[in-house]
Design an enzyme around this catalytic site. Structure first.
Site, PDB file in Angstrom:
ATOM      1  CG  ASP A  40     -22.691  71.567 -25.730  1.00 53.26           C
ATOM      2  OD1 ASP A  40     -23.276  72.538 -26.199  1.00 53.26           O
ATOM      3  OD2 ASP A  40     -22.482  70.521 -26.375  1.00 53.26           O
ATOM      4  CE1 TYR A  43     -15.510  70.207 -26.915  1.00 55.87           C
ATOM      5  CE2 TYR A  43     -15.068  67.854 -27.125  1.00 55.87           C
ATOM      6  CZ  TYR A  43     -14.834  69.164 -27.521  1.00 55.87           C
ATOM      7  OH  TYR A  43     -13.925  69.424 -28.500  1.00 55.87           O
ATOM      8  CG  ASP A  44     -17.704  73.262 -22.784  1.00 54.70           C
ATOM      9  OD1 ASP A  44     -17.093  73.109 -23.856  1.00 54.70           O
ATOM     10  OD2 ASP A  44     -18.817  73.795 -22.703  1.00 54.70           O
ATOM     11  CB  SER A  89     -12.165  77.132 -32.471  1.00 55.43           C
ATOM     12  OG  SER A  89     -12.741  76.827 -31.312  1.00 55.43           O
ATOM     13  CG  LEU A  90     -15.130  82.109 -31.092  1.00 61.30           C
ATOM     14  CD1 LEU A  90     -16.596  82.499 -31.030  1.00 61.30           C
ATOM     15  CD2 LEU A  90     -14.254  83.349 -31.178  1.00 61.30           C
ATOM     16  CD  GLU A 121     -20.789  88.937 -34.009  1.00 61.29           C
ATOM     17  OE1 GLU A 121     -20.835  87.796 -34.513  1.00 61.29           O
ATOM     18  OE2 GLU A 121     -19.925  89.780 -34.313  1.00 61.29           O
ATOM     19  CE  LYS A 123     -19.754  79.471 -29.835  1.00 61.55           C
ATOM     20  NZ  LYS A 123     -20.251  78.150 -30.234  1.00 61.55           N
ATOM     21  CG  ASP A 125     -25.959  74.785 -31.219  1.00 58.80           C
ATOM     22  OD1 ASP A 125     -24.845  74.444 -31.664  1.00 58.80           O
ATOM     23  OD2 ASP A 125     -26.582  74.127 -30.376  1.00 58.80           O
ATOM     24  CD  GLU A 180     -22.386  78.500 -36.801  1.00 60.90           C
ATOM     25  OE1 GLU A 180     -21.346  79.087 -37.180  1.00 60.90           O
ATOM     26  OE2 GLU A 180     -22.395  77.593 -35.962  1.00 60.90           O
ATOM     27  CE1 TYR A 232     -19.059  83.318 -37.719  1.00 63.51           C
ATOM     28  CE2 TYR A 232     -21.391  82.764 -37.505  1.00 63.51           C
ATOM     29  CZ  TYR A 232     -20.059  82.372 -37.557  1.00 63.51           C
ATOM     30  OH  TYR A 232     -19.749  81.053 -37.445  1.00 63.51           O
ATOM     31  CE  LYS A 320     -20.913  76.804 -25.732  1.00 60.79           C
ATOM     32  NZ  LYS A 320     -19.790  75.909 -25.893  1.00 60.79           N
ATOM     33  CB  CYS A 414     -32.338  40.197 -20.713  1.00 64.01           C
ATOM     34  SG  CYS A 414     -33.104  41.022 -22.112  1.00 64.01           S
ATOM     35  CB  CYS A 417     -34.679  37.281 -23.909  1.00 65.02           C
ATOM     36  SG  CYS A 417     -32.997  37.409 -23.283  1.00 65.02           S
ATOM     37  CB  CYS A 432     -29.246  40.861 -22.571  1.00 63.05           C
ATOM     38  SG  CYS A 432     -30.006  39.409 -23.288  1.00 63.05           S
ATOM     39  CB  CYS A 438     -32.068  38.644 -26.501  1.00 62.09           C
ATOM     40  SG  CYS A 438     -32.876  40.117 -25.844  1.00 62.09           S
TER      41      CYS A 438
HETATM   42  S1  IVH Z   1     -16.761  84.141 -34.933  1.00 60.79           S
HETATM   43  C1  IVH Z   1     -12.332  83.838 -34.985  1.00 60.79           C
HETATM   44  N1  IVH Z   1     -19.322  84.618 -34.511  1.00 60.79           N
HETATM   45  O1  IVH Z   1     -18.845  79.296 -32.958  1.00 60.79           O
HETATM   46  C2  IVH Z   1     -13.787  83.865 -34.780  1.00 60.79           C
HETATM   47  N2  IVH Z   1     -18.580  82.356 -34.457  1.00 60.79           N
HETATM   48  O2  IVH Z   1     -16.481  78.378 -31.270  1.00 60.79           O
HETATM   49  C3  IVH Z   1     -14.489  82.817 -35.517  1.00 60.79           C
HETATM   50  N3  IVH Z   1     -20.361  80.722 -34.104  1.00 60.79           N
HETATM   51  O3  IVH Z   1     -16.725  77.977 -35.369  1.00 60.79           O
HETATM   52  C4  IVH Z   1     -15.903  82.648 -35.220  1.00 60.79           C
HETATM   53  N4  IVH Z   1     -22.005  82.169 -33.970  1.00 60.79           N
HETATM   54  O4  IVH Z   1     -19.196  78.009 -35.881  1.00 60.79           O
HETATM   55  C5  IVH Z   1     -18.358  83.683 -34.606  1.00 60.79           C
HETATM   56  N5  IVH Z   1     -21.549  85.176 -34.199  1.00 60.79           N
HETATM   57  C6  IVH Z   1     -20.591  84.246 -34.288  1.00 60.79           C
HETATM   58  C7  IVH Z   1     -20.874  82.871 -34.160  1.00 60.79           C
HETATM   59  C8  IVH Z   1     -19.833  81.954 -34.244  1.00 60.79           C
HETATM   60  C9  IVH Z   1     -21.678  80.885 -33.943  1.00 60.79           C
HETATM   61  C10 IVH Z   1     -19.663  79.413 -34.086  1.00 60.79           C
HETATM   62  C11 IVH Z   1     -18.772  79.191 -35.267  1.00 60.79           C
HETATM   63  C12 IVH Z   1     -17.407  78.983 -34.707  1.00 60.79           C
HETATM   64  C13 IVH Z   1     -17.687  78.612 -33.283  1.00 60.79           C
HETATM   65  C14 IVH Z   1     -16.546  79.063 -32.423  1.00 60.79           C
END
Ligand code: IVH
Length: 696
Positions: A40, A43-44, A89-90, A121, A123, A125, A180, A232, A320, A414, A417, A432, A438
């Site tokens: 993550d 990626y971030d 997404s957030l 809240e 988050k 996974d 979720e 949520y 995060k 290798c 082999c 290899c 092999c």
């Molecule tokens: S709110 C516009 N609340 O996180 C707000 N998302 O990066 C939409 N997720 O796609 C999402 N827990 O899959 C919200 N308590 C929570 C969450 C949550 C997990 C995930 C969700 C979303 C991603 C956003």
């Protein structure tokens, strides 16, 4: 890497192109294949750099920029559901300072000095879902997909007990509840244990297990897995009867949805910080994985004023957690040989608890990484586990290094082999050169060949393959199909002949009997006819996962067509496929250029019938059977929608213009593809013309 302030415009444009491609690749691995390969954090980092470069060069923002997308494209096998309101997404932040900035930006936007209350809240996974209710009855469910179009998982969602199928009186006539789906840690472990005994695929983590379980074409499989959910947020509602996020949670609970009891209102930054610290502390002990805390402006009237950036709300953000780390010792460094001969260094560790999971192995990536970080046997190291990926060794504590330690020498042969292991120029990986002589490569190829998305032969798990290889029963995939005829099961036991017996007697092996042998033969027989995508995937062509195999199947239709083009090194059609890059194309051509691969294919096809891939073509559409390329930004449709629409009308969507292209749909700021179309005399369409052809 160059400081962003120092980038020239040219460099910035090049890097944005690179980042768009890299992030798309990672998204695909994460969302489509449920097999992420980036942490993550890595990626971030890519996403952050992309955003930062775009902030400095706003005019260079690409139409396919990752900042403009929510997720990945939808998979083709599921029916599609268009979200009435996109599933967003957030934005991510990693420090309390950034949270403070977020709070400030909210106040600035609202132009207020008043205190703002936030709902904090956990988050979760897992995998987001949308459940639609009409007149209180559950009518359909979808995954997020690319945020605009999701997959229809109505039947699968129904199998989750926590989801109410009927709501009490008084709920809005139309109500879409979002949340979720996740798999609890204990259920994940039980599932993996069960899969291990049944020699089935193990999931890397609960999120992948949840994804793999929910996105099942056969809902019975979903039903057999234990999935859970938290609700949520909402999508479409006919009448919103709540004024705050807190009130919404009360309603959800009233209606029978699971609402996380750890959701907490915070009145100040101090409370936000204290809550975050508390959650970090209890995180490992929770029954499910969380990867951060989401903060949402509690007051919905304020949320509405704040609105949205391109793909994320201004009123919410994800804070995060840092990746989980722990200190331990490298006991040994082992070299694993993969199916394509890649040598991967793996550290055997003194087992250590990293955020609730015992880690005893970690990847050291490759030769250069070992050299760069000077990892040695005996070193104390920091290991890291970030949600989704294999644990990694990130850092050496050199002050704790034993005095007699030596730098690790990466072998140039290798270990399995003895063949030379070489590194091509510009390649990070040493391979290899033993090919199919092999034993490690043979073994790994066979494991891949029988795996779930390939031939899926029940009864031939990893351990069986290893034993059969070690005992010389299997050398190549085709040997699987001669097992039965080579087996002397029905012949009378001739003790005298036993010594020089060439025949197999699987039923006499440890752990086998007559019944299990017969079952295995039946399972093998059932695969003598195989779909084209599975067959292509099973060959183990480097870089060709099941999604790519499906693309190849769709575009070539038959194995003969594919093989003919590849053997003639005819790549025009190949590189025009959206989703197949030059590098991958080269690997595919090279695979078919190797004598031993062609031999394997030829042998296999004596026993196996490969079905042609037939698409259910819409034949009465002007686009059916045509190859379409999109370029530039469309006004009314996102790229994903346009693509899905074209496919629905029976068209193939390609990524680049060639002589095979029938139409190029040209949006705003179209670049080189429009030019190429003009050069080649390919017909171009405006967005409106395209929409009209689709009957819109
Ligand atoms: S709110 C516009 N609340 O996180 C707000 N998302 O990066 C939409 N997720 O796609 C999402 N827990 O899959 C919200 N308590 C929570 C969450 C949550 C997990 C995930 C969700 C979303 C991603 C956003």
């Amino acid at each position: 890497m160059k400081e962003i302030a120092q980038l020239t415009e040219l460099e910035a444009a090049a890097e944005l192109a690179y980042l768009a491609a890299e992030i798309a690749r990672a998204d695909n691995a994460y969302y489509q294949n449920d097999e992420p390969y980036l942490t993550d954090a890595d990626y971030d980092r890519l996403k952050h750099r992309n955003t930062a470069i775009e902030a400095r060069f706003p005019h260079l923002v690409r139409p396919d920029s990752p900042s403009k997308r929510v997720g990945a494209h939808v998979q083709s096998q599921f029916n599609k559901i268009e979200h009435r309101f996109p599933m967003l997404s957030l934005g991510d932040v990693f420090s309390i300072e950034e949270v403070a900035d977020f709070v400030q930006s909210v106040k600035r936007f609202l132009n207020t000095a008043e205190n703002i209350v936030f709902m904090a809240e956990p988050k979760i996974d897992g995998l987001s879902f949308a459940a639609r209710y009409e007149k209180g009855r559950f009518v359909s469910g979808a995954t997020r997909g690319d945020g605009v179009i999701g997959e229809d998982i109505t039947e699968n969602l129904k199998t989750i007990r926590q989801l109410p199928l009927q709501l009490p009186e008084g709920v809005p006539e139309v109500l879409e509840v979002r949340g979720e789906v996740y798999m609890a840690k204990a259920d994940f472990m039980a599932l993996n244990e069960k899969n291990a005994t049944e020699k089935k695929k193990l999931f890397a983590n609960p999120r992948n297990a949840a994804a793999g379980s929910l996105r099942q074409l056969n809902p019975q499989i979903t039903a057999a897995r234990r999935l859970s959910l938290w609700a949520y947020t909402w999508g479409e509602v006919s009448e919103r009867k709540w004024q705050t996020q807190a009130e919404f949670f009360d309603k959800l609970a009233e209606w029978g949805f699971p609402v996380n009891p750890l959701n907490k209102l915070c009145n100040s930054l101090e409370e936000i910080e204290a809550n975050f610290a508390h959650m970090m502390e209890i995180r490992a002990g929770l029954e499910y994985d969380i990867d951060g805390i989401v903060y949402k402006v509690n007051d919905i009237a304020l949320q509405e004023r704040l609105g949205f950036l391109t793909r994320t709300p201004r009123w919410a953000i994800a804070h995060k957690f840092p990746a989980e780390q722990a200190l331990t010792r490298i006991k040994n460094i082992r070299i694993q040989v993969g199916r394509t001969g890649a040598l991967t260094p793996v550290a055997d560790l003194e087992p250590v608890n990293v955020g609730g999971v015992i880690v005893s192995h970690a990847t050291l990536h490759n030769e250069d990484e070992i050299k760069r970080k000077d990892f040695r046997i005996g070193d104390m190291v920091v290991v890291q586990r970030a949600g989704d990926v294999i644990p990694q060794v990130v850092e050496v504590k050199t002050d704790k290094r034993p005095t007699d330690s030596l730098p690790f020498e990466f072998p140039n042969r290798c270990p399995e082999c003895g063949a030379h292991a070489v590194r091509e120029e510009n390649e990070a990986i040493r391979r290899c050169t033993g090919g199919l002589s092999c034993p490690a490569q043979i073994k790994e190829r066979l494991k891949h060949f029988v795996s779930k998305d390939a031939f899926d032969i029940v009864g031939l798990g990893d351990k069986v393959i290893e034993e059969f290889c070690a005992d010389g029963i299997l050398h190549s995939p085709a040997d699987i199909f001669t097992l039965e005829e080579r087996n002397g099961v029905d012949k009378p036991l001739d003790l005298f002949a036993m010594d020089k017996d060439e025949e197999l007697h699987l039923e006499r092996r440890d752990g086998w009997g007559k019944l299990s042998t017969q079952k295995l033969f039946a399972a093998i027989k059932a695969r003598r006819k195989i779909s084209l995508p599975r067959f292509i995937y099973a060959l183990g062509i480097p870089q060709v996962g099941s999604a790519t195999a499906l693309l190849l199947a769709k575009n070539y239709g038959s194995f003969d067509m594919l093989q003919k083009d590849m053997c003639a090194k005819e790549t025009a059609k190949l590189v025009a496929i959206d989703g197949i890059g030059g590098n991958m194309a080269q690997d595919i051509v090279e695979f078919f250029g190797e004598e031993h691969n062609l031999r394997v294919i030829e042998q296999l096809r004596r026993y196996v019938e490969v079905e042609n891939y037939v698409t259910e073509e819409i034949t009465d559409s002007p686009l059916s059977g045509k190859t379409v390329v999109f370029t530039g930004t469309l006004e009314k449709l996102t790229r994903a929608e346009a693509k899905a629409l074209a496919q629905k009308m029976g068209a193939h969507v390609a990524g680049s213009v060639s002589a095979h292209t029938d139409f190029v749909v040209v949006g705003e700021d179209a670049g080189s593809k429009a030019k190429k179309a003009a050069e080649l005399g390919v017909k171009t369409l405006s967005e409106a013309e395209f929409a009209q052809m689709c009957g819109k």
